[in-house]
Design a protein around this motif. Structure first.
Motif, PDB file in Angstrom:
ATOM      1  N   VAL A  16       0.771  -1.805  -0.387  1.00  0.00           N
ATOM      2  CA  VAL A  16      -0.122   0.177   0.031  1.00  0.00           C
ATOM      3  C   VAL A  16       1.172   1.502   0.060  1.00  0.00           C
ATOM      4  N   PRO A  17       1.786   1.689   0.727  1.00  0.00           N
ATOM      5  CA  PRO A  17       2.718   2.315   1.157  1.00  0.00           C
ATOM      6  C   PRO A  17       3.318   2.752  -0.499  1.00  0.00           C
ATOM      7  N   ALA A  18       3.772   1.763  -1.056  1.00  0.00           N
ATOM      8  CA  ALA A  18       4.962   2.004  -2.538  1.00  0.00           C
ATOM      9  C   ALA A  18       3.466   2.343  -3.449  1.00  0.00           C
ATOM     10  N   LEU A  19       2.594   1.079  -3.329  1.00  0.00           N
ATOM     11  CA  LEU A  19       1.607   2.446  -4.634  1.00  0.00           C
ATOM     12  C   LEU A  19       1.471   2.822  -4.141  1.00  0.00           C
ATOM     13  N   ALA A  20       0.675   3.676  -3.263  1.00  0.00           N
ATOM     14  CA  ALA A  20       0.339   5.478  -3.264  1.00  0.00           C
ATOM     15  C   ALA A  20       1.707   5.952  -3.277  1.00  0.00           C
ATOM     16  N   ASP A  21       3.319   6.026  -3.575  1.00  0.00           N
ATOM     17  CA  ASP A  21       3.807   6.552  -4.030  1.00  0.00           C
ATOM     18  C   ASP A  21       3.879   6.884  -5.096  1.00  0.00           C
ATOM     19  N   GLU A  22       3.346   6.068  -5.683  1.00  0.00           N
ATOM     20  CA  GLU A  22       4.060   5.465  -7.153  1.00  0.00           C
ATOM     21  C   GLU A  22       2.805   6.088  -7.865  1.00  0.00           C
ATOM     22  N   LEU A  23       1.499   5.877  -7.140  1.00  0.00           N
ATOM     23  CA  LEU A  23       0.426   6.670  -7.889  1.00  0.00           C
ATOM     24  C   LEU A  23       0.267   8.018  -7.694  1.00  0.00           C
ATOM     25  N   GLU A  24       0.725   8.335  -6.894  1.00  0.00           N
ATOM     26  CA  GLU A  24       0.753   9.830  -5.982  1.00  0.00           C
ATOM     27  C   GLU A  24      -0.435  10.123  -5.608  1.00  0.00           C
ATOM     28  N   VAL A  25      -0.975   8.720  -4.443  1.00  0.00           N
ATOM     29  CA  VAL A  25      -2.380   9.205  -4.196  1.00  0.00           C
ATOM     30  C   VAL A  25      -1.782   8.879  -2.626  1.00  0.00           C
ATOM     31  N   SER A  26      -3.153   8.797  -2.018  1.00  0.00           N
ATOM     32  CA  SER A  26      -3.418   8.552  -0.430  1.00  0.00           C
ATOM     33  C   SER A  26      -3.247   6.803  -0.444  1.00  0.00           C
ATOM     34  N   ARG A  27      -3.119   6.235   0.679  1.00  0.00           N
ATOM     35  CA  ARG A  27      -2.554   5.356   0.862  1.00  0.00           C
ATOM     36  C   ARG A  27      -4.525   5.288   1.293  1.00  0.00           C
ATOM     37  N   SER A  28      -5.156   5.918   1.862  1.00  0.00           N
ATOM     38  CA  SER A  28      -6.217   4.748   1.842  1.00  0.00           C
ATOM     39  C   SER A  28      -7.474   3.975   0.957  1.00  0.00           C
ATOM     40  N   PRO A  29      -7.372   4.814  -0.548  1.00  0.00           N
ATOM     41  CA  PRO A  29      -7.818   4.807  -1.768  1.00  0.00           C
ATOM     42  C   PRO A  29      -6.836   3.474  -2.109  1.00  0.00           C
ATOM     43  N   VAL A  30      -5.643   2.997  -1.846  1.00  0.00           N
ATOM     44  CA  VAL A  30      -5.071   1.946  -2.197  1.00  0.00           C
ATOM     45  C   VAL A  30      -4.884   0.993  -1.800  1.00  0.00           C
ATOM     46  N   ARG A  31      -5.843   1.099  -0.606  1.00  0.00           N
ATOM     47  CA  ARG A  31      -5.887   0.217   1.015  1.00  0.00           C
ATOM     48  C   ARG A  31      -7.507  -0.485   0.554  1.00  0.00           C
ATOM     49  N   ASP A  32      -8.560   0.457  -0.435  1.00  0.00           N
ATOM     50  CA  ASP A  32     -10.096   0.040  -0.549  1.00  0.00           C
ATOM     51  C   ASP A  32      -9.581  -0.850  -1.761  1.00  0.00           C
ATOM     52  N   ALA A  33      -8.330  -0.163  -3.042  1.00  0.00           N
ATOM     53  CA  ALA A  33      -8.604  -1.488  -3.903  1.00  0.00           C
ATOM     54  C   ALA A  33      -7.903  -2.732  -3.809  1.00  0.00           C
ATOM     55  N   VAL A  34      -6.747  -2.519  -2.914  1.00  0.00           N
ATOM     56  CA  VAL A  34      -6.469  -3.806  -2.373  1.00  0.00           C
ATOM     57  C   VAL A  34      -7.320  -5.016  -1.953  1.00  0.00           C
ATOM     58  N   LEU A  35      -7.609  -4.573  -1.056  1.00  0.00           N
ATOM     59  CA  LEU A  35      -8.980  -4.909  -0.374  1.00  0.00           C
ATOM     60  C   LEU A  35     -10.090  -6.025  -2.020  1.00  0.00           C
ATOM     61  N   ARG A  36     -10.591  -4.668  -2.271  1.00  0.00           N
ATOM     62  CA  ARG A  36     -11.461  -5.283  -3.613  1.00  0.00           C
ATOM     63  C   ARG A  36     -10.551  -6.476  -4.597  1.00  0.00           C
ATOM     64  N   LEU A  37      -9.554  -6.135  -4.649  1.00  0.00           N
ATOM     65  CA  LEU A  37      -8.902  -7.309  -5.232  1.00  0.00           C
ATOM     66  C   LEU A  37      -8.363  -8.306  -5.140  1.00  0.00           C
ATOM     67  N   THR A  38      -8.462  -8.282  -3.664  1.00  0.00           N
ATOM     68  CA  THR A  38      -8.724  -9.923  -2.938  1.00  0.00           C
ATOM     69  C   THR A  38      -9.726 -10.172  -2.547  1.00  0.00           C
ATOM     70  N   GLN A  39     -10.577  -9.622  -2.449  1.00  0.00           N
ATOM     71  CA  GLN A  39     -12.443 -10.284  -2.293  1.00  0.00           C
ATOM     72  C   GLN A  39     -12.523 -10.842  -3.930  1.00  0.00           C
ATOM     73  N   GLU A  40     -12.122  -9.850  -4.587  1.00  0.00           N
ATOM     74  CA  GLU A  40     -12.053 -10.860  -6.390  1.00  0.00           C
ATOM     75  C   GLU A  40     -11.320 -12.072  -6.520  1.00  0.00           C
ATOM     76  N   ARG A  41     -10.285 -12.300  -5.799  1.00  0.00           N
ATOM     77  CA  ARG A  41      -9.674 -14.195  -5.425  1.00  0.00           C
ATOM     78  C   ARG A  41      -8.170 -13.458  -6.349  1.00  0.00           C
TER      79      ARG A  41
END
Length: 219
Positions: free
Chosen positions: A34-59
């Motif tokens: 999450v921290p690395a992706l947030a830095d790379e995409l230039e966004v805060s960690r919260s939306p990245v955390r939400d996105a990764v959670l959705r990817l996990t739910q989608e398997r």
């Protein structure tokens, strides 16, 4: 990552990472920090955390001890199991499509097959995969059973992920020939014939997968 004010950042991050997974830019086993992706995409960690959670739910991602979320890998055995379930559901979807859809479905399927033929003749693998998935999506949506659509969409997501590392079609030309048989059965208006053709198509894919796996095991 730049997004317009009208877009939800979490959705944009999710779609971006999802496409990177399917394109192979984020291959199986890649850590989704999450921290690395947030830095790379230039966004805060919260939306990245939400996105990764959705990817996990989608398997498309899974949690691993001491590593956190990583891009999932669909192995041959798991893929064969998915194809067993898919065979039954695709057969049901084809039966329902005949029972619930009219001539418009046949015309739309024929248009997709014309595109598919062009893709096969030009050896365009990306277009082959796209038209292949679109053909099946049209059939399951025409059936009108939302639960069948949901289950097959989930299975298709896993198969699309597996396509990054596994050849599962047994050959684009074989897939196209199978699709023509399914279309003919649907056009005939015979629900049982449509179900049989759809199941035969997926059964062939599953057997091709098992054969390729056995060949690797015996090398």
């Amino acid at each position: 990552m730049k997004v317009s004010s009208a877009e939800r950042i979490a959705d944009a991050v999710y779609q971006h990472l999802r496409e990177q997974i399917f394109s192979g830019e984020l291959p199986p086993g890649t850590r989704l920090s999450v921290p690395a992706l947030a830095d790379e995409l230039e966004v805060s960690r919260s939306p990245v955390r939400d996105a990764v959670l959705r990817l996990t739910q989608e398997r498309l991602a899974r949690e691993e001890p001491r590593r956190g979320a990583v891009v999932s890998r669909v192995g041959p055995e798991e893929l064969a199991t998915l194809y067993q379930v898919r065979e039954v559901l695709e057969g049901l979807a084809a039966r329902l499509a005949v029972e619930n859809a009219g001539r418009r479905l046949v015309d739309r399927l024929r248009e997709v097959l014309e595109e598919h033929e062009s893709a096969v003749e030009s050896a365009d693998l990306d277009r082959h995969l796209e038209t292949d998935m679109r053909f099946h999506a049209l059939i399951r949506e025409a059936g009108g059973n939302e639960e069948v659509v949901r289950l097959l969409d989930d299975i298709q997501t896993q198969i699309r992920l597996a396509m990054r590392t596994t050849t599962v079609t047994g050959g684009p030309r074989h897939a196209l020939d199978d699709h023509h048989k399914i279309l003919s059965a649907i056009e005939s208006g015979d629900p049982a014939a449509a179900e049989k053709a759809a199941r035969a198509h997926i059964a062939r894919l599953r057997l091709a997968l098992l054969a390729s796996t056995e060949e690797v095991d015996h090398r």
